[in-house]
Enzyme design. Structure first.
Site, mmCIF file in Angstrom:
data_model
loop_
_atom_site.group_PDB
_atom_site.id
_atom_site.type_symbol
_atom_site.label_atom_id
_atom_site.label_comp_id
_atom_site.label_asym_id
_atom_site.label_seq_id
_atom_site.Cartn_x
_atom_site.Cartn_y
_atom_site.Cartn_z
ATOM 1 N N TYR A 60 -15.454 4.934 19.112
ATOM 2 C CA TYR A 60 -15.242 5.388 20.489
ATOM 3 C C TYR A 60 -16.414 4.941 21.345
ATOM 4 C CZ TYR A 60 -11.283 7.940 22.108
ATOM 5 O OH TYR A 60 -10.050 8.241 22.606
ATOM 6 N N GLU A 62 -16.536 5.238 25.172
ATOM 7 C CA GLU A 62 -16.298 5.489 26.606
ATOM 8 C C GLU A 62 -17.565 5.168 27.400
ATOM 9 O OE1 GLU A 62 -14.900 9.449 27.297
ATOM 10 O OE2 GLU A 62 -12.876 8.977 26.615
ATOM 11 N N ASP A 206 -3.565 -12.372 40.368
ATOM 12 C CA ASP A 206 -3.135 -11.951 39.030
ATOM 13 C C ASP A 206 -2.873 -13.233 38.246
ATOM 14 O OD1 ASP A 206 -1.966 -11.116 36.734
ATOM 15 O OD2 ASP A 206 -0.490 -9.790 37.677
ATOM 16 N N THR A 232 -4.433 -11.372 31.579
ATOM 17 C CA THR A 232 -4.264 -11.005 30.169
ATOM 18 C C THR A 232 -5.072 -11.993 29.337
ATOM 19 O OG1 THR A 232 -2.360 -12.438 29.996
ATOM 20 C CG2 THR A 232 -1.902 -10.135 30.458
ATOM 21 N N LYS A 235 -2.182 -14.790 26.527
ATOM 22 C CA LYS A 235 -1.175 -15.797 26.860
ATOM 23 C C LYS A 235 -1.774 -17.182 26.564
ATOM 24 C CE LYS A 235 1.200 -12.445 29.710
ATOM 25 N NZ LYS A 235 1.665 -11.988 31.029
#
Ligand SMILES: *Cc1c(COP(=O)(O)O)cnc(C)c1O
Length: 420
Positions: A60, A62, A206, A232, A235
């Site tokens: 974890y 954060e 984007d 992303t 791709k």
């Protein structure tokens, strides 16, 4: 052979959970034995897969490197810092956030950083290639924002920058989004920047689909122009599933706050490490050649499909994907998708601009070359693939599809992936 690809841990999994082990194995075979033409898919490297299957998944973290809400982050901090530095270097960006879990998550963060619910955002129309997060009525973007859509011209199927400017002047959007999931041409970022400056809008690109081509220096970069670029990593970029955001330094704090705590909890550190690995791969001459080959192959595939009597939307492609109007075959996109699938050719039905058919039916297919190019296929193979697609679309005979499938298998066997 497929079993050994996964290594010793796979033997453990097979014993503990044969049901899921069988899925892993048959999915590997599905990827190996069929033609993968989904424009948003690729075959990531074994190095990236190794990071994804690592103990970083347990941690974890954060917060951000050096500013975490949990102890024990010293090792994952290194991974995230390396990923951020590599992203800034590769794209010449002033700021990078490598934590978004996906492209859609990255986009939620962008909306949050620059807008409030109810604000006006100008984005590409979905039927003309825009993404769900660009204002679909069933998506948060369409529900929470006043989305005004621009599209492509009917005559040349290219973005209508005059319309875009008029809509921007008339609607005074907070933010203008460029980028799409099914647009085969390049976007004129300089023109978009000028429109944003004219109306005082944030310029958001984007770049989910094409950022890999930018990384490989095969097409112009939006980074010098845009306030913020989301994308992303899985791709054309060929990394792990995930998202990323680049921005100007002045927006760094807003972006970081929007990702955490604004939108996500802890980052997926195994994926962050995978992103770092992929970014280093993208900086190599081999990847730059790959990115250029992806486009050469897409152009060859589009031309060969035109040779089979179909029509490439906007006259061809300048990227990794082509949108093919298949109305001349008398078969709609849905049926073509099913027939190709039966023949071992994996692609998707896709609306074409001004499509008379419903989005669930469509008049087109979308084909992309990121995966086949990673396999090492070239222009000759693209010609073969076009003829296999045409044959598969034009018949509804199961035996004919089975025959094509064995030809597909013969082809993919010559370009093996993920061998032990
Ligand atoms: C793929 C894509 C996304 C979403 O990415 P996910 O990882 O599937 O959430 C967002 N925008 C565009 C333009 C895309 O093509």
């Amino acid at each position: 052979m497929s079993e050994t690809f996964y290594g010793p841990d796979f033997n453990l999994l097979s014993k503990q959970d044969p049901e899921i082990a069988a899925v892993l194995l048959s999915e590997l075979k599905r990827q190996q034995n069929n033609l993968q033409l989904i424009a948003s898919e690729n075959f990531t490297s074994r190095a990236v897969l190794a990071a994804l299957g690592s103990t970083l998944s347990n941690k974890y973290a954060e917060g951000y490197p050096g500013k975490r809400y949990y102890g024990g982050c010293e090792e994952v901090d290194k991974a995230e810092t390396i990923a951020i530095d590599r992203a800034k270097d590769l794209f010449g960006a002033e700021h990078a956030n490598v934590q978004p879990h996906s492209g859609a998550s990255a986009n939620i963060a962008v909306y949050q950083a620059f807008t409030k619910p109810g604000d006006t955002v100008l984005a590409m129309s979905l039927p003309h290639g825009g993404h769900l997060t660009h204002g679909s009525k069933v998506n948060f973007s369409g529900k929470w924002f006043n989305i005004v859509s621009y599209g492509v011209r009917q005559d040349n199927e290219l973005i209508d920058y005059d319309e875009l400017r008029e809509l921007a002047i008339a609607n005074k959007p907070k933010m203008i989004c460029s980028g799409a999931t099914a647009y085969p041409s390049l976007i004129d970022f300089e023109k978009v920047r000028a429109i944003c400056d004219e109306v005082g809008a944030i310029m958001w690109v984007d770049a989910a689909h094409f950022i890999g081509l930018v990384a490989g220096k095969a097409i112009p970069s939006p980074v010098p122009y845009a306030d913020v670029v989301s994308f992303t990593t899985h791709k054309v970029l060929r990394g792990p599933r995930g998202g990323m955001i680049l921005s100007k330094a002045e927006h760094a704090a807003a972006i970081d706050k929007a990702v955490f705590p604004g939108m996500q909890g802890g980052p997926i550190m195994s994926a962050v490490a995978g992103k770092a690995i992929a970014l280093a791969e993208c900086a190599t001459p081999a990847y730059q050649k790959y990115a250029k080959d992806v486009i050469i192959n897409a152009q060859a595939l589009a031309a060969a499909l035109e040779g089979e009597g179909m029509r490439a939307v906007s006259g061809g492609t300048q990227t990794h994907l082509a949108l093919i109007d298949i109305r001349s075959t008398g078969v709609n996109g849905k049926v073509a998708d099913e027939r190709c699938g039966a023949a071992g050719i994996v692609l998707n039905k896709n609306s074409i601009p001004y499509d008379p058919e419903a989005p669930s039916v469509t008049s087109g297919i979308r084909v992309g070359t990121p995966a086949t190019t990673t396999q090492g296929m070239g222009v000759e193979e693209m010609k073969t693939i076009a003829s296999l697609i045409a044959r598969a679309i034009k018949t509804d005979d199961a035996a004919a599809h089975a025959a094509i499938k064995s030809e597909v298998h013969a082809l993919t066997s010559r370009f093996p992936i993920y061998q032990a």
